[in-house]
Enzyme design. Sequence first.
Site, mmCIF file in Angstrom:
data_model
loop_
_atom_site.group_PDB
_atom_site.id
_atom_site.type_symbol
_atom_site.label_atom_id
_atom_site.label_comp_id
_atom_site.label_asym_id
_atom_site.label_seq_id
_atom_site.Cartn_x
_atom_site.Cartn_y
_atom_site.Cartn_z
ATOM 1 N N ASN A 8 0.871 -1.175 0.000
ATOM 2 C CA ASN A 8 0.000 0.000 0.000
ATOM 3 C C ASN A 8 0.905 1.219 0.000
ATOM 4 O O ASN A 8 1.508 1.553 1.012
ATOM 5 C CB ASN A 8 -0.888 -0.032 1.256
ATOM 6 C CG ASN A 8 -1.866 1.133 1.309
ATOM 7 O OD1 ASN A 8 -1.816 2.042 0.472
ATOM 8 N ND2 ASN A 8 -2.747 1.122 2.283
ATOM 9 N N ARG A 93 -2.777 -2.114 -3.325
ATOM 10 C CA ARG A 93 -3.993 -1.341 -3.099
ATOM 11 C C ARG A 93 -3.972 -0.142 -4.051
ATOM 12 O O ARG A 93 -3.003 0.628 -4.069
ATOM 13 C CB ARG A 93 -4.035 -0.839 -1.665
ATOM 14 C CG ARG A 93 -5.228 0.045 -1.428
ATOM 15 C CD ARG A 93 -5.160 0.710 -0.087
ATOM 16 N NE ARG A 93 -6.376 1.479 0.116
ATOM 17 C CZ ARG A 93 -6.414 2.648 0.733
ATOM 18 N NH1 ARG A 93 -5.314 3.186 1.212
ATOM 19 N NH2 ARG A 93 -7.551 3.285 0.879
ATOM 20 N N HIS A 182 -13.231 2.417 0.452
ATOM 21 C CA HIS A 182 -13.158 1.402 1.519
ATOM 22 C C HIS A 182 -13.797 0.089 1.071
ATOM 23 O O HIS A 182 -14.196 -0.727 1.907
ATOM 24 C CB HIS A 182 -13.901 1.855 2.800
ATOM 25 C CG HIS A 182 -13.226 2.966 3.547
ATOM 26 N ND1 HIS A 182 -13.940 3.931 4.206
ATOM 27 C CD2 HIS A 182 -11.925 3.259 3.738
ATOM 28 C CE1 HIS A 182 -13.098 4.783 4.786
ATOM 29 N NE2 HIS A 182 -11.859 4.388 4.505
ATOM 30 N N ARG A 243 -11.996 15.361 7.824
ATOM 31 C CA ARG A 243 -12.863 15.638 6.661
ATOM 32 C C ARG A 243 -14.291 15.931 7.112
ATOM 33 O O ARG A 243 -14.811 15.278 8.015
ATOM 34 C CB ARG A 243 -12.874 14.431 5.714
ATOM 35 C CG ARG A 243 -11.601 14.285 4.914
ATOM 36 C CD ARG A 243 -11.598 12.998 4.098
ATOM 37 N NE ARG A 243 -10.564 12.090 4.574
ATOM 38 C CZ ARG A 243 -10.461 10.810 4.233
ATOM 39 N NH1 ARG A 243 -11.333 10.273 3.402
ATOM 40 N NH2 ARG A 243 -9.489 10.065 4.703
ATOM 41 N N GLU A 386 -7.890 -5.381 5.530
ATOM 42 C CA GLU A 386 -7.821 -5.053 4.105
ATOM 43 C C GLU A 386 -6.647 -5.759 3.423
ATOM 44 O O GLU A 386 -6.746 -6.156 2.270
ATOM 45 C CB GLU A 386 -7.714 -3.527 3.930
ATOM 46 C CG GLU A 386 -9.018 -2.831 4.280
ATOM 47 C CD GLU A 386 -8.890 -1.325 4.481
ATOM 48 O OE1 GLU A 386 -8.476 -0.906 5.571
ATOM 49 O OE2 GLU A 386 -9.204 -0.582 3.548
#
Length: 398
Positions: A8, A93, A182, A243, A386
Amino acid sequence: MSAVLVVNSGSSSLKYQLIEMEGESVLASGLIERIGEQTGSVKHTVTAGGDDETFRTTEPVADHTAAFRVMIAAFEQHGPSLQENAPVVVGHRVVHGGKRFFEPTVVTDLVKINIEDLSDLAPLHNPANLDGITAAQKAFPNVPHVAVFDTAFHSTLSPAAFSYAIDAELAEKNRVRRYGFHGTSHKFVSEATAAFLGRPLGDLKTIVLHLGNGASACAVDGGRSVDTSMGLTPLEGLVMGTRSGDLDPAVLVHLHRKAGLGFDELDTLLNRRSGLLGLSGRGDMRDVVEAAGAGDDRAELALEVYLHRLKHYVGAYIAELGGVDAIVFTAGVGENSVVVRERSLAGLERLGISIDPERNASAERGARVISTDDSAVTVLVVPTNEELEIARQSLSVV
Ligand code: AMP
């Protein structure tokens, strides 16, 4: 034995895991940060028989190619041997797959061009993901590389769920629609939930709440994503660490006209200076909960806005799904915050949702039920993974 290396890569970081796929166990993992700066930091953890040993160094790491050299050196110095555990595939990823990629995809030159072409939709992520792929191909030239996209799981959204109500031609031309993110986590967690409950995935209506530093909700019907809270970018939806999530789009126009903020400033405001941080001055949920508990009004308001938005999406997705069997909390906040789980679903008994306070407060790790035995809806905590999902998907195509 077959091992998969999962990668990643961010703009200044490289995260990796070497996973042995028969027992699905992690052999080693690591994080190289501050790539391109004067000193980079390197962390390499070897997992042997349940015992973790971590090695840390600092050294300059010029770019992603150098980062892979540093990673390979860490394996040589601390183990495990990359000869004995040679990866059969490297799984990457990739954040944005647009409308093009909805399955794990073996990387070719054309695939790389397409990932690059999607960079305007994910300027912070796709170019960095691509740098990581190119560097990894140099470091591991003889194995296939597979891209696994964060958006892929949401390719099943209906036009009603993915379309924004704006000029259709303009939207089409500029690829404006909901993509969702996600996805790897929502897929993993919804499947793990069905397995944990011993129920066929196809029969289950699930709401997955992935609450990490970034956060999104997903309505999953029979294993298919039918709606999700993130949109064109990972900014829409839930309140996050920094955010804003949802807001009236006219706020942007207003702040431009009234406060003279330009587009880059607005971008920074909404992505980096909003959410919990904007509301309370603290971007980490642990700090917010602690400060709220100590009587800090701004922290309490931040927590309330966060919970209000979360409950809003739970209600919306119950309606969209026409009822729900399981609500699942996952990721950093979802797996760890007793307060967020309890308060976000409080007062929903008439919808068949009752949390058991003792189960919710249990320090137990791993998948577990936190609802009462007579709750019609099962509420669970299911840790996400993940990396393992990327490894599984990468292996499945080679
Ligand atoms: P993730 O992005 O999944 O790694 O999640 C990171 C976030 O999890 C951090 O921003 C923390 O605020 C949050 N987190 C971790 N542990 C806790 C905890 N015990 N209580 C509340 N939030 C937590």
